[in-house]
Design a protein around this motif. Sequence first.
Motif, PDB file in Angstrom:
ATOM      1  N   VAL A 106       0.861  -1.182   0.000  1.00 17.25           N
ATOM      2  CA  VAL A 106       0.000   0.000   0.000  1.00 17.25           C
ATOM      3  C   VAL A 106       0.899   1.235   0.000  1.00 17.25           C
ATOM      4  CG1 VAL A 106      -1.863  -1.158   1.253  1.00 17.25           C
ATOM      5  CG2 VAL A 106      -0.128   0.126   2.536  1.00 17.25           C
ATOM      6  N   SER A 107       0.303   2.398  -0.214  1.00 15.28           N
ATOM      7  CA  SER A 107       1.059   3.642  -0.110  1.00 15.28           C
ATOM      8  C   SER A 107       1.213   4.011   1.359  1.00 15.28           C
ATOM      9  CB  SER A 107       0.328   4.768  -0.849  1.00 15.28           C
ATOM     10  OG  SER A 107      -0.851   5.120  -0.146  1.00 15.28           O
ATOM     11  N   ARG A 108       1.997   5.054   1.634  1.00 13.68           N
ATOM     12  CA  ARG A 108       2.182   5.475   3.021  1.00 13.68           C
ATOM     13  C   ARG A 108       0.951   6.208   3.562  1.00 13.68           C
ATOM     14  NH1 ARG A 108       7.694   8.681   3.788  1.00 13.68           N
ATOM     15  NH2 ARG A 108       6.838   8.757   5.912  1.00 13.68           N
ATOM     16  N   THR A 109       0.053   6.618   2.685  1.00 15.53           N
ATOM     17  CA  THR A 109      -1.085   7.449   3.100  1.00 15.53           C
ATOM     18  C   THR A 109      -1.903   6.842   4.240  1.00 15.53           C
ATOM     19  OG1 THR A 109      -1.228   8.361   0.866  1.00 15.53           O
ATOM     20  CG2 THR A 109      -3.159   8.630   2.288  1.00 15.53           C
ATOM     21  N   PRO A 110      -2.269   5.538   4.193  1.00 18.20           N
ATOM     22  CA  PRO A 110      -3.121   5.007   5.280  1.00 18.20           C
ATOM     23  C   PRO A 110      -2.362   4.600   6.531  1.00 18.20           C
ATOM     24  CG  PRO A 110      -2.771   3.314   3.626  1.00 18.20           C
ATOM     25  CD  PRO A 110      -2.075   4.553   3.123  1.00 18.20           C
ATOM     26  N   MET A 111      -1.026   4.719   6.530  1.00 19.43           N
ATOM     27  CA  MET A 111      -0.254   4.162   7.622  1.00 19.43           C
ATOM     28  C   MET A 111      -0.496   4.871   8.958  1.00 19.43           C
ATOM     29  SD  MET A 111       0.946   1.655   6.123  1.00 19.43           S
ATOM     30  CE  MET A 111       1.647   1.083   7.639  1.00 19.43           C
ATOM     31  N   ARG A 112      -0.453   6.207   8.961  1.00 20.12           N
ATOM     32  CA  ARG A 112      -0.609   6.928  10.233  1.00 20.12           C
ATOM     33  C   ARG A 112      -1.990   6.695  10.844  1.00 20.12           C
ATOM     34  NH1 ARG A 112       2.551  12.779   9.799  1.00 20.12           N
ATOM     35  NH2 ARG A 112       4.605  11.892   9.312  1.00 20.12           N
ATOM     36  N   GLU A 113      -3.002   6.685   9.998  1.00 16.88           N
ATOM     37  CA  GLU A 113      -4.364   6.418  10.479  1.00 16.88           C
ATOM     38  C   GLU A 113      -4.440   5.026  11.104  1.00 16.88           C
ATOM     39  OE1 GLU A 113      -8.834   5.712   8.579  1.00 16.88           O
ATOM     40  OE2 GLU A 113      -7.311   6.771   7.404  1.00 16.88           O
ATOM     41  N   ALA A 114      -3.797   4.056  10.445  1.00 15.06           N
ATOM     42  CA  ALA A 114      -3.817   2.680  10.955  1.00 15.06           C
ATOM     43  C   ALA A 114      -3.051   2.572  12.272  1.00 15.06           C
ATOM     44  CB  ALA A 114      -3.217   1.740   9.921  1.00 15.06           C
ATOM     45  N   PHE A 115      -1.879   3.206  12.356  1.00 17.89           N
ATOM     46  CA  PHE A 115      -1.111   3.169  13.600  1.00 17.89           C
ATOM     47  C   PHE A 115      -1.901   3.797  14.748  1.00 17.89           C
ATOM     48  CE2 PHE A 115       3.299   3.205  11.327  1.00 17.89           C
ATOM     49  CZ  PHE A 115       3.112   1.873  10.972  1.00 17.89           C
ATOM     50  N   ALA A 116      -2.602   4.893  14.467  1.00 18.95           N
ATOM     51  CA  ALA A 116      -3.403   5.553  15.502  1.00 18.95           C
ATOM     52  C   ALA A 116      -4.520   4.633  15.992  1.00 18.95           C
ATOM     53  CB  ALA A 116      -3.982   6.852  14.965  1.00 18.95           C
ATOM     54  N   GLN A 117      -5.165   3.912  15.066  1.00 18.83           N
ATOM     55  CA  GLN A 117      -6.219   2.983  15.443  1.00 18.83           C
ATOM     56  C   GLN A 117      -5.668   1.856  16.316  1.00 18.83           C
ATOM     57  OE1 GLN A 117      -9.512   2.832  15.212  1.00 18.83           O
ATOM     58  NE2 GLN A 117      -9.524   0.812  16.187  1.00 18.83           N
ATOM     59  N   LEU A 118      -4.521   1.323  15.945  1.00 15.87           N
ATOM     60  CA  LEU A 118      -3.926   0.232  16.711  1.00 15.87           C
ATOM     61  C   LEU A 118      -3.403   0.715  18.066  1.00 15.87           C
ATOM     62  CD1 LEU A 118      -2.102  -1.550  13.773  1.00 15.87           C
ATOM     63  CD2 LEU A 118      -4.097  -2.394  15.025  1.00 15.87           C
ATOM     64  N   GLU A 119      -3.031   1.991  18.149  1.00 13.86           N
ATOM     65  CA  GLU A 119      -2.650   2.542  19.447  1.00 13.86           C
ATOM     66  C   GLU A 119      -3.879   2.603  20.352  1.00 13.86           C
ATOM     67  OE1 GLU A 119       0.135   6.086  21.129  1.00 13.86           O
ATOM     68  OE2 GLU A 119      -1.443   6.699  19.744  1.00 13.86           O
ATOM     69  N   ARG A 120      -5.028   2.995  19.789  1.00 13.38           N
ATOM     70  CA  ARG A 120      -6.265   3.037  20.585  1.00 13.38           C
ATOM     71  C   ARG A 120      -6.644   1.637  21.073  1.00 13.38           C
ATOM     72  NH1 ARG A 120      -7.623   6.975  16.622  1.00 13.38           N
ATOM     73  NH2 ARG A 120      -8.713   5.443  15.317  1.00 13.38           N
ATOM     74  N   GLU A 121      -6.289   0.608  20.312  1.00 10.50           N
ATOM     75  CA  GLU A 121      -6.591  -0.771  20.700  1.00 10.50           C
ATOM     76  C   GLU A 121      -5.575  -1.339  21.684  1.00 10.50           C
ATOM     77  OE1 GLU A 121      -7.157  -3.309  17.335  1.00 10.50           O
ATOM     78  OE2 GLU A 121      -8.578  -1.961  16.360  1.00 10.50           O
ATOM     79  N   GLY A 122      -4.509  -0.593  21.960  1.00  7.02           N
ATOM     80  CA  GLY A 122      -3.507  -1.068  22.909  1.00  7.02           C
ATOM     81  C   GLY A 122      -2.475  -2.007  22.313  1.00  7.02           C
TER      82      GLY A 122
END
Length: 253
Positions: free
Chosen positions: A78-94
């Motif tokens: 994938v491109s780098r575009t969705p990466m930060r959003e995904a990392f933020a979601q996984l941070e919210r999940e612990g």
Amino acid sequence: MPAAKTASSKATTAPRRQAPTLESIATRYHAQLRSLDSAGDSLSDGVVVPALREAIVEGVLAPGSRLSEVQVAKQLNVSRTPMREAFAQLEREGLVTILPRVGAYVRSVTLRDVEEIYTVRAALECLAVQLASERMTPLGAAQLDEVINAMRASVEADDAAAYVDALDRFYTIVMTIADNRTLQQNHASLIGPVRRLRRIAMARGGRMRASFEQAVRIRDAIVNGTGDVQDLMREQLRGACAAALDVLNNASK
């Protein structure tokens, strides 16, 4: 002697399950995204988040591993575009820790994590099994029986990975039968950490069979509407929590 030689030959040629990689996990989610009518699904929701979640839960990405946006995007195709959003979601999940100006890392599981998550699970899942027992249908009973059979087969094959997958489905079915959207949403927010802890707990000898035997009791209590279903659920969670704590304590020695 010839028989022993034949057995040895069979053992040598028996197929082995290949260890998953981040690339192979991502390929599967890309295929799922293409096969579904999912034009509205983003790459972050459809590929990046679930692929990284699975890789962390399964130990493909080890605790403490640095998650480079460039490298992970390449592995996920994938491109780098969705990466930060995904990392933020996984941070919210612990599952991920993001350090400002440093980057993202796979979060390690602490003893406090285990205790807190199982405390919350007890509140949610005891309510779920109670509601499920009150709202049981013939279809729900059939679904529970099907997944219990899959769990039994995994125990007999001593396949912990397959057992945990089936156990995940067991709880999904219970939540569906319980039919409470708020409960389902709150339980879904714990999906990553819960699955991670299940896999940790199964590393303790005898835990898989003990978990299965208790799951059968919970199934029977739900289907038959007996009054001890919440007590059985609490007993299951106490055993799982103790197993996870035991594995983590031994790993730290």
